[in-house]
Design a protein around this motif. Structure first.
Motif, PDB file in Angstrom:
ATOM      1  N   ASP A  65       0.829  -1.210   0.000  1.00 59.18           N
ATOM      2  CA  ASP A  65       0.000   0.000   0.000  1.00 59.18           C
ATOM      3  C   ASP A  65       0.861   1.256   0.000  1.00 59.18           C
ATOM      4  OD1 ASP A  65      -2.267  -1.529   0.008  1.00 59.18           O
ATOM      5  OD2 ASP A  65      -2.539  -1.448   2.179  1.00 59.18           O
ATOM      6  N   ALA A  66       1.979   1.189   0.733  1.00 59.41           N
ATOM      7  CA  ALA A  66       2.870   2.348   0.768  1.00 59.41           C
ATOM      8  C   ALA A  66       3.476   2.613  -0.604  1.00 59.41           C
ATOM      9  CB  ALA A  66       3.970   2.122   1.799  1.00 59.41           C
ATOM     10  N   CYS A  67       3.779   1.558  -1.349  1.00 52.42           N
ATOM     11  CA  CYS A  67       4.323   1.732  -2.705  1.00 52.42           C
ATOM     12  C   CYS A  67       3.294   2.392  -3.621  1.00 52.42           C
ATOM     13  CB  CYS A  67       4.744   0.379  -3.266  1.00 52.42           C
ATOM     14  SG  CYS A  67       6.214  -0.313  -2.504  1.00 52.42           S
ATOM     15  N   ARG A  68       2.036   1.966  -3.495  1.00 52.23           N
ATOM     16  CA  ARG A  68       0.992   2.595  -4.305  1.00 52.23           C
ATOM     17  C   ARG A  68       0.853   4.079  -3.948  1.00 52.23           C
ATOM     18  NH1 ARG A  68      -3.775  -2.044  -3.953  1.00 52.23           N
ATOM     19  NH2 ARG A  68      -2.718  -3.613  -5.244  1.00 52.23           N
ATOM     20  N   MET A  69       0.894   4.355  -2.634  1.00 45.14           N
ATOM     21  CA  MET A  69       0.812   5.750  -2.219  1.00 45.14           C
ATOM     22  C   MET A  69       2.016   6.541  -2.713  1.00 45.14           C
ATOM     23  SD  MET A  69      -0.979   8.003  -0.679  1.00 45.14           S
ATOM     24  CE  MET A  69      -2.158   7.002   0.229  1.00 45.14           C
ATOM     25  N   GLN A  70       3.162   5.888  -2.719  1.00 46.83           N
ATOM     26  CA  GLN A  70       4.382   6.547  -3.191  1.00 46.83           C
ATOM     27  C   GLN A  70       4.278   6.865  -4.678  1.00 46.83           C
ATOM     28  OE1 GLN A  70       8.391   4.460  -3.425  1.00 46.83           O
ATOM     29  NE2 GLN A  70       8.522   5.436  -1.434  1.00 46.83           N
ATOM     30  N   LYS A  71       3.764   5.917  -5.465  1.00 47.75           N
ATOM     31  CA  LYS A  71       3.582   6.167  -6.889  1.00 47.75           C
ATOM     32  C   LYS A  71       2.574   7.287  -7.128  1.00 47.75           C
ATOM     33  CE  LYS A  71       4.683   1.452  -8.403  1.00 47.75           C
ATOM     34  NZ  LYS A  71       4.140   0.223  -9.037  1.00 47.75           N
ATOM     35  N   TYR A  72       1.493   7.280  -6.328  1.00 45.28           N
ATOM     36  CA  TYR A  72       0.488   8.332  -6.467  1.00 45.28           C
ATOM     37  C   TYR A  72       1.079   9.707  -6.178  1.00 45.28           C
ATOM     38  CZ  TYR A  72      -3.476  11.284  -5.231  1.00 45.28           C
ATOM     39  OH  TYR A  72      -4.365  12.324  -5.134  1.00 45.28           O
ATOM     40  N   GLU A  73       1.890   9.784  -5.117  1.00 44.18           N
ATOM     41  CA  GLU A  73       2.509  11.059  -4.768  1.00 44.18           C
ATOM     42  C   GLU A  73       3.493  11.505  -5.851  1.00 44.18           C
ATOM     43  OE1 GLU A  73       1.887  13.099  -2.357  1.00 44.18           O
ATOM     44  OE2 GLU A  73       0.342  11.860  -1.428  1.00 44.18           O
ATOM     45  N   ASP A  74       4.233  10.557  -6.422  1.00 42.95           N
ATOM     46  CA  ASP A  74       5.175  10.908  -7.485  1.00 42.95           C
ATOM     47  C   ASP A  74       4.438  11.427  -8.721  1.00 42.95           C
ATOM     48  OD1 ASP A  74       7.251  10.151  -5.871  1.00 42.95           O
ATOM     49  OD2 ASP A  74       7.431   8.144  -6.720  1.00 42.95           O
ATOM     50  N   ILE A  75       3.342  10.749  -9.109  1.00 44.41           N
ATOM     51  CA  ILE A  75       2.561  11.203 -10.268  1.00 44.41           C
ATOM     52  C   ILE A  75       1.938  12.568 -10.004  1.00 44.41           C
ATOM     53  CG2 ILE A  75       0.529  10.690 -11.672  1.00 44.41           C
ATOM     54  CD1 ILE A  75       1.160   7.714 -11.271  1.00 44.41           C
ATOM     55  N   LYS A  76       1.415  12.728  -8.774  1.00 41.65           N
ATOM     56  CA  LYS A  76       0.799  14.010  -8.423  1.00 41.65           C
ATOM     57  C   LYS A  76       1.815  15.137  -8.454  1.00 41.65           C
ATOM     58  CE  LYS A  76      -1.847  16.210  -4.728  1.00 41.65           C
ATOM     59  NZ  LYS A  76      -2.399  16.026  -3.353  1.00 41.65           N
ATOM     60  N   SER A  77       3.003  14.869  -7.912  1.00 40.32           N
ATOM     61  CA  SER A  77       4.057  15.883  -7.917  1.00 40.32           C
ATOM     62  C   SER A  77       4.496  16.214  -9.337  1.00 40.32           C
ATOM     63  CB  SER A  77       5.247  15.388  -7.092  1.00 40.32           C
ATOM     64  OG  SER A  77       6.309  16.297  -7.141  1.00 40.32           O
ATOM     65  N   LYS A  78       4.567  15.203 -10.191  1.00 43.01           N
ATOM     66  CA  LYS A  78       4.968  15.424 -11.581  1.00 43.01           C
ATOM     67  C   LYS A  78       3.925  16.256 -12.328  1.00 43.01           C
ATOM     68  CE  LYS A  78       6.521  12.911 -15.662  1.00 43.01           C
ATOM     69  NZ  LYS A  78       6.763  11.568 -16.254  1.00 43.01           N
ATOM     70  N   GLU A  79       2.641  15.936 -12.084  1.00 45.89           N
ATOM     71  CA  GLU A  79       1.585  16.705 -12.742  1.00 45.89           C
ATOM     72  C   GLU A  79       1.573  18.155 -12.267  1.00 45.89           C
ATOM     73  OE1 GLU A  79      -1.995  14.625 -11.947  1.00 45.89           O
ATOM     74  OE2 GLU A  79      -1.684  13.117 -13.524  1.00 45.89           O
ATOM     75  N   GLU A  80       1.769  18.359 -10.962  1.00 43.73           N
ATOM     76  CA  GLU A  80       1.818  19.727 -10.443  1.00 43.73           C
ATOM     77  C   GLU A  80       2.989  20.498 -11.036  1.00 43.73           C
ATOM     78  OE1 GLU A  80       1.957  19.332  -6.255  1.00 43.73           O
ATOM     79  OE2 GLU A  80      -0.206  18.945  -6.032  1.00 43.73           O
ATOM     80  N   GLN A  81       4.111  19.810 -11.209  1.00 45.74           N
ATOM     81  CA  GLN A  81       5.265  20.467 -11.805  1.00 45.74           C
ATOM     82  C   GLN A  81       4.989  20.827 -13.266  1.00 45.74           C
ATOM     83  OE1 GLN A  81       8.042  21.373 -10.200  1.00 45.74           O
ATOM     84  NE2 GLN A  81       8.798  22.337 -12.069  1.00 45.74           N
TER      85      GLN A  81
END
Length: 278
Positions: free
Chosen positions: A244-260
């Motif tokens: 679950d932490a890996c999924r959350m980590q991927k979600y945060e990475d995608i979210k950060s990339k989209e915000e950038q």
């Protein structure tokens, strides 16, 4: 005044450091490791001494002797079991340390999810491998527990015969080792209640001690099974948390990339508008 403030800040820093260290300890894995070490120690220690006592009982009261050469007799089998006990003690001492290290790393991975430590695919594979290996060891310990119950049953029969002899006068009971497969069919190693060896064996403390040592060894094997089940629950829970932490980590990475990307688009448009205006 300043010195008191500095001392207070130092004590507060030490307290926070201690709390952080205690929070990173995998208590479930620690309890399972203690239970595993206790079970393995009881099984190996008491099992080894019980086997030695069995050799003395067979040689002293059943008048059995080691066969010359490379013949596989009961004494050779007992020696093999002793070497197996040595291997079990060493192997599970190392395995307990590995599981504790895995627990520390998994706990750190979960707590430091948003820090510098990143959960890798290799870490998830190691956790899955430990789950499979622990499951196999649990089945192996179930087999060891079932196998250890056999000498307990044999000694219980012998102890019962000794007890019945003292309760019922004139009873003539016999114990034949061929019933338990200890000797071949052609050998007759039988001891009866009317013989002097049987009376001496029942009166000796060696029989009672060996019987209780096998019972404690059986309890140790059962404790090892419980420890393996506990490890399975801990490893499965940790693996699920890491997944679950890996999924959350991927979600945060995608979210950060989209915000950038959105920030870059807005910056580009602002520059274009500024250039058009000028």
């Amino acid at each position: 005044m300043e010195e008191n403030m500095e001392e207070g800040q130092t004590q507060k820093g030490c307290f926070e450091c201690c709390i952080k260290c205690l929070g990173g300890i995998p208590y479930a894995s620690l309890i399972a490791t203690i239970l595993l070490y206790a079970g393995v120690a009881l099984f190996c220690g008491c099992g080894h001494e019980a086997l030695s006592g069995t050799v003395n009982i067979l040689q002293t009261y059943f008048e059995m002797a080691r066969t010359a050469g490379d013949t596989l007799d009961v004494f050779t089998m007992i020696d093999i079991f002793k070497y197996v006990i040595y291997g079990i003690a060493a192997a599970f001492f190392v395995y307990g340390i590995l599981l504790m290290v895995e627990g520390f790393f998994t706990t750190g991975a979960i707590k430091d999810l948003y820090g510098d430590f990143k959960i890798t695919t290799c870490g998830r594979c190691v956790s899955a491998w430990f789950i499979m290996l622990t499951y196999v060891f649990m089945l192996a310990w179930l087999g060891v527990t079932a196998f250890t119950s056999l000498p307990v049953y044999m000694y219980f029969n012998l102890w019962t015969i000794c007890r019945n002899t003292t309760l019922v006068e004139g009873a003539n009971l016999c114990l034949d080792l061929r019933q338990f497969g200890i000797v071949t069919i052609g050998e007759e190693k039988k001891i009866c209640t009317v013989s002097e060896n049987f009376l001496r064996m029942c009166e000796s403390t060696e029989l009672n001690m060996t019987f209780h040592l096998f019972i404690v060894a059986l309890a140790g094997a059962g404790a090892a099974v419980i420890a393996m089940v506990h490890y399975l629950m801990v490893l499965s829970a940790n693996w699920a948390y890491v997944k679950d932490a890996c999924r959350m980590q991927k979600y945060e990475d995608i979210k950060s990339k989209e915000e950038q990307e959105l920030h870059d688009i807005h910056s580009t448009r602002s520059k274009e508008r500024l250039n058009a205006y000028t």
